[in-house]
Design a protein around this motif. Structure first.
Motif, PDB file in Angstrom:
ATOM      1  N   MET A   1       6.000  -0.079  -4.229  1.00 37.37           N
ATOM      2  CA  MET A   1       4.955   0.564  -3.594  1.00 37.37           C
ATOM      3  C   MET A   1       4.896   0.167  -2.253  1.00 37.37           C
ATOM      4  O   MET A   1       4.954   0.700  -1.307  1.00 37.37           O
ATOM      5  N   TYR A   2       4.253  -1.102  -2.178  1.00 37.01           N
ATOM      6  CA  TYR A   2       4.184  -2.074  -0.764  1.00 37.01           C
ATOM      7  C   TYR A   2       5.063  -3.046  -0.795  1.00 37.01           C
ATOM      8  O   TYR A   2       5.633  -3.565  -1.815  1.00 37.01           O
ATOM      9  N   PRO A   3       5.697  -2.983   0.389  1.00 42.73           N
ATOM     10  CA  PRO A   3       6.936  -3.974   0.374  1.00 42.73           C
ATOM     11  C   PRO A   3       6.712  -5.387   0.541  1.00 42.73           C
ATOM     12  O   PRO A   3       7.436  -6.243   0.082  1.00 42.73           O
ATOM     13  N   ASP A   4       5.425  -5.791   1.093  1.00 39.04           N
ATOM     14  CA  ASP A   4       5.059  -7.259   1.289  1.00 39.04           C
ATOM     15  C   ASP A   4       3.855  -7.535   1.056  1.00 39.04           C
ATOM     16  O   ASP A   4       2.857  -6.828   0.829  1.00 39.04           O
ATOM     17  N   ASP A   5       3.442  -8.800   0.808  1.00 43.95           N
ATOM     18  CA  ASP A   5       2.014  -9.093   0.571  1.00 43.95           C
ATOM     19  C   ASP A   5       1.269  -8.925   1.677  1.00 43.95           C
ATOM     20  O   ASP A   5      -0.076  -8.700   1.551  1.00 43.95           O
ATOM     21  N   GLU A   6       1.733  -9.027   2.909  1.00 47.33           N
ATOM     22  CA  GLU A   6       0.848  -8.668   4.165  1.00 47.33           C
ATOM     23  C   GLU A   6       0.593  -7.222   4.314  1.00 47.33           C
ATOM     24  O   GLU A   6      -0.677  -6.949   4.447  1.00 47.33           O
ATOM     25  N   THR A   7       1.385  -6.449   4.154  1.00 44.55           N
ATOM     26  CA  THR A   7       1.056  -4.856   3.792  1.00 44.55           C
ATOM     27  C   THR A   7       0.036  -4.806   2.764  1.00 44.55           C
ATOM     28  O   THR A   7      -0.758  -3.978   2.922  1.00 44.55           O
ATOM     29  N   LEU A   8       0.103  -5.368   1.541  1.00 50.88           N
ATOM     30  CA  LEU A   8      -0.750  -5.327   0.263  1.00 50.88           C
ATOM     31  C   LEU A   8      -2.256  -5.735   0.968  1.00 50.88           C
ATOM     32  O   LEU A   8      -3.224  -5.039   0.686  1.00 50.88           O
ATOM     33  N   ALA A   9      -2.295  -6.906   1.523  1.00 52.80           N
ATOM     34  CA  ALA A   9      -3.504  -7.439   2.206  1.00 52.80           C
ATOM     35  C   ALA A   9      -4.254  -6.432   3.030  1.00 52.80           C
ATOM     36  O   ALA A   9      -5.505  -6.322   2.793  1.00 52.80           O
ATOM     37  N   ARG A  10      -3.475  -5.940   4.067  1.00 54.85           N
ATOM     38  CA  ARG A  10      -3.825  -4.801   4.935  1.00 54.85           C
ATOM     39  C   ARG A  10      -4.583  -3.515   3.776  1.00 54.85           C
ATOM     40  O   ARG A  10      -5.630  -3.238   4.414  1.00 54.85           O
ATOM     41  N   ALA A  11      -3.848  -3.196   3.011  1.00 50.40           N
ATOM     42  CA  ALA A  11      -4.288  -1.847   2.485  1.00 50.40           C
ATOM     43  C   ALA A  11      -5.340  -2.454   1.434  1.00 50.40           C
ATOM     44  O   ALA A  11      -6.624  -1.591   1.493  1.00 50.40           O
ATOM     45  N   ALA A  12      -5.335  -3.582   0.617  1.00 49.47           N
ATOM     46  CA  ALA A  12      -6.503  -4.058   0.133  1.00 49.47           C
ATOM     47  C   ALA A  12      -7.938  -4.241   0.849  1.00 49.47           C
ATOM     48  O   ALA A  12      -8.709  -3.744   0.520  1.00 49.47           O
ATOM     49  N   ALA A  13      -7.605  -4.716   1.953  1.00 45.94           N
ATOM     50  CA  ALA A  13      -8.720  -4.728   2.993  1.00 45.94           C
ATOM     51  C   ALA A  13      -9.520  -3.441   3.590  1.00 45.94           C
ATOM     52  O   ALA A  13     -10.633  -3.615   3.563  1.00 45.94           O
ATOM     53  N   SER A  14      -8.518  -2.419   3.387  1.00 46.44           N
ATOM     54  CA  SER A  14      -9.059  -1.159   3.804  1.00 46.44           C
ATOM     55  C   SER A  14      -9.713  -0.587   2.431  1.00 46.44           C
ATOM     56  O   SER A  14     -10.000   0.818   2.345  1.00 46.44           O
ATOM     57  N   GLY A  15      -9.566  -1.123   1.262  1.00 41.14           N
ATOM     58  CA  GLY A  15     -10.251  -0.674   0.174  1.00 41.14           C
ATOM     59  C   GLY A  15      -9.375   0.010  -1.062  1.00 41.14           C
ATOM     60  O   GLY A  15      -9.878   0.509  -1.974  1.00 41.14           O
ATOM     61  N   ASP A  16      -8.066  -0.130  -0.895  1.00 40.36           N
ATOM     62  CA  ASP A  16      -7.146   0.193  -1.688  1.00 40.36           C
ATOM     63  C   ASP A  16      -7.238  -0.531  -3.054  1.00 40.36           C
ATOM     64  O   ASP A  16      -6.670  -1.666  -2.920  1.00 40.36           O
ATOM     65  N   ARG A  17      -7.975  -0.270  -4.012  1.00 35.09           N
ATOM     66  CA  ARG A  17      -7.888  -0.950  -5.241  1.00 35.09           C
ATOM     67  C   ARG A  17      -6.621  -1.294  -6.032  1.00 35.09           C
ATOM     68  O   ARG A  17      -6.185  -2.432  -6.607  1.00 35.09           O
ATOM     69  N   ALA A  18      -5.637  -0.265  -5.831  1.00 30.94           N
ATOM     70  CA  ALA A  18      -4.316  -0.745  -6.440  1.00 30.94           C
ATOM     71  C   ALA A  18      -3.604  -1.618  -5.870  1.00 30.94           C
ATOM     72  O   ALA A  18      -2.929  -2.483  -6.435  1.00 30.94           O
ATOM     73  N   ALA A  19      -3.507  -1.675  -4.331  1.00 30.20           N
ATOM     74  CA  ALA A  19      -3.052  -2.810  -3.677  1.00 30.20           C
ATOM     75  C   ALA A  19      -3.798  -4.044  -3.930  1.00 30.20           C
ATOM     76  O   ALA A  19      -2.912  -5.121  -4.072  1.00 30.20           O
ATOM     77  N   LYS A  59     -12.842 -11.642   1.960  1.00 29.51           N
ATOM     78  CA  LYS A  59     -12.387 -12.602   2.725  1.00 29.51           C
ATOM     79  C   LYS A  59     -11.066 -11.931   3.460  1.00 29.51           C
ATOM     80  O   LYS A  59     -10.671 -12.083   4.484  1.00 29.51           O
ATOM     81  N   LEU A  60     -10.388 -10.878   2.718  1.00 31.18           N
ATOM     82  CA  LEU A  60      -9.464 -10.086   3.303  1.00 31.18           C
ATOM     83  C   LEU A  60      -9.755  -9.196   4.625  1.00 31.18           C
ATOM     84  O   LEU A  60      -9.079  -9.202   5.350  1.00 31.18           O
ATOM     85  N   ARG A  61     -10.846  -8.896   4.837  1.00 29.23           N
ATOM     86  CA  ARG A  61     -11.180  -8.253   5.817  1.00 29.23           C
ATOM     87  C   ARG A  61     -10.986  -9.110   7.382  1.00 29.23           C
ATOM     88  O   ARG A  61     -10.927  -8.849   8.295  1.00 29.23           O
ATOM     89  N   SER A  62     -10.882 -10.535   6.981  1.00 28.98           N
ATOM     90  CA  SER A  62     -10.754 -11.433   7.882  1.00 28.98           C
ATOM     91  C   SER A  62      -9.334 -11.851   8.203  1.00 28.98           C
ATOM     92  O   SER A  62      -9.013 -12.510   8.939  1.00 28.98           O
ATOM     93  N   PHE A  63      -8.411 -11.415   7.423  1.00 25.52           N
ATOM     94  CA  PHE A  63      -7.157 -11.594   7.576  1.00 25.52           C
ATOM     95  C   PHE A  63      -6.434 -10.982   8.584  1.00 25.52           C
ATOM     96  O   PHE A  63      -6.597  -9.794   8.623  1.00 25.52           O
ATOM     97  N   ARG A  64      -5.959 -11.692   9.610  1.00 24.24           N
ATOM     98  CA  ARG A  64      -5.580 -10.839  10.680  1.00 24.24           C
ATOM     99  C   ARG A  64      -3.989 -10.758  11.019  1.00 24.24           C
ATOM    100  O   ARG A  64      -3.381 -10.228  11.589  1.00 24.24           O
ATOM    101  N   GLY A  65      -3.102 -11.360   9.948  1.00 20.63           N
ATOM    102  CA  GLY A  65      -1.731 -11.339  10.033  1.00 20.63           C
ATOM    103  C   GLY A  65      -1.166 -12.396  10.895  1.00 20.63           C
ATOM    104  O   GLY A  65       0.086 -12.081  11.281  1.00 20.63           O
ATOM    105  N   GLU A  66      -1.966 -13.354  11.392  1.00 19.35           N
ATOM    106  CA  GLU A  66      -1.452 -14.202  12.574  1.00 19.35           C
ATOM    107  C   GLU A  66      -0.306 -15.086  11.649  1.00 19.35           C
ATOM    108  O   GLU A  66       0.446 -15.954  12.451  1.00 19.35           O
ATOM    109  N   ALA A  67      -0.711 -15.494  10.304  1.00 15.87           N
ATOM    110  CA  ALA A  67       0.109 -16.362   9.495  1.00 15.87           C
ATOM    111  C   ALA A  67       0.460 -15.563   8.458  1.00 15.87           C
ATOM    112  O   ALA A  67       0.177 -14.488   8.014  1.00 15.87           O
TER     113      ALA A  67
END
Length: 181
Positions: A1-19, A59-67
């Protein structure tokens, strides 16, 4: 469904419970494994990993994807472990002088620590920097990523690993010779 952890993190930070659920399922074992190596205590590691996962939505809301997400998560885990160790030290200082009960509790804790496996005991002999570094590298984190997590250079990580190996060899040799640590 989601290809990588970073994509999952962004989706989860946006409120996607499944992600979020999938993300936790992907990273929990790594976080727990790191916590076990860092603390040497599976029960304490479980508490640490659960605390981290409980705090993760905020904490996911502060994940900027720089690492990489794994690097970011290890950094959070290192900070959480340091906070936990500070709280434990504060409690231990506050508990000092509580008489027989405290002495019995400390004796029980010492007996439990004596039953841990050799590596956990040997790692406890290392200073915080060496133990944190070794736990990350044993968890499969590259020297470059460990440097990013701990805020030091890759060369410093390599030196710490070399130093940790040297100290672990000394502990092994002392154990073999029947010497005390």
């Amino acid at each position: 469904m989601y290809p990588d952890d970073e994509t999952l993190a962004r989706a989860a930070a946006s409120g996607d419970r499944a992600a979020f659920g999938l993300l936790v399922a992907r990273v929990y074992d790594r976080v727990y494994g790191y916590a076990v190596r860092l603390t040497g205590n599976p029960a304490e590691a479980e508490d640490l990993a659960q605390d981290l996962c409980a705090a993760l939505p905020g904490k996911l809301r502060s994940f900027r994807g720089e690492a990489k997400l794994s690097t970011w998560l290890y950094r959070i885990a290192v900070n959480a472990a340091r906070d936990r160790f500070r709280r434990q030290a504060t409690r231990a200082r506050a508990a000092a002088g509580w008489g027989d009960w405290e002495e019995a509790r400390q004796a029980a804790n010492a007996e439990e620590a004596a039953r841990r496996d050799w590596l956990a005991e040997a790692m406890a002999c290392l200073n915080d920097d060496l133990r944190e570094t070794l736990a990350l590298v044993l968890d499969g984190v590259s020297h470059a990523e460990a440097g990013a997590v701990l805020g030091v250079s890759e060369g410093t990580i390599s030196w710490r690993i070399s130093e940790a190996k040297k100290r672990l060899r000394a502990v092994r040799d002392a154990d073999a010779a029947g010497e005390s640590r």
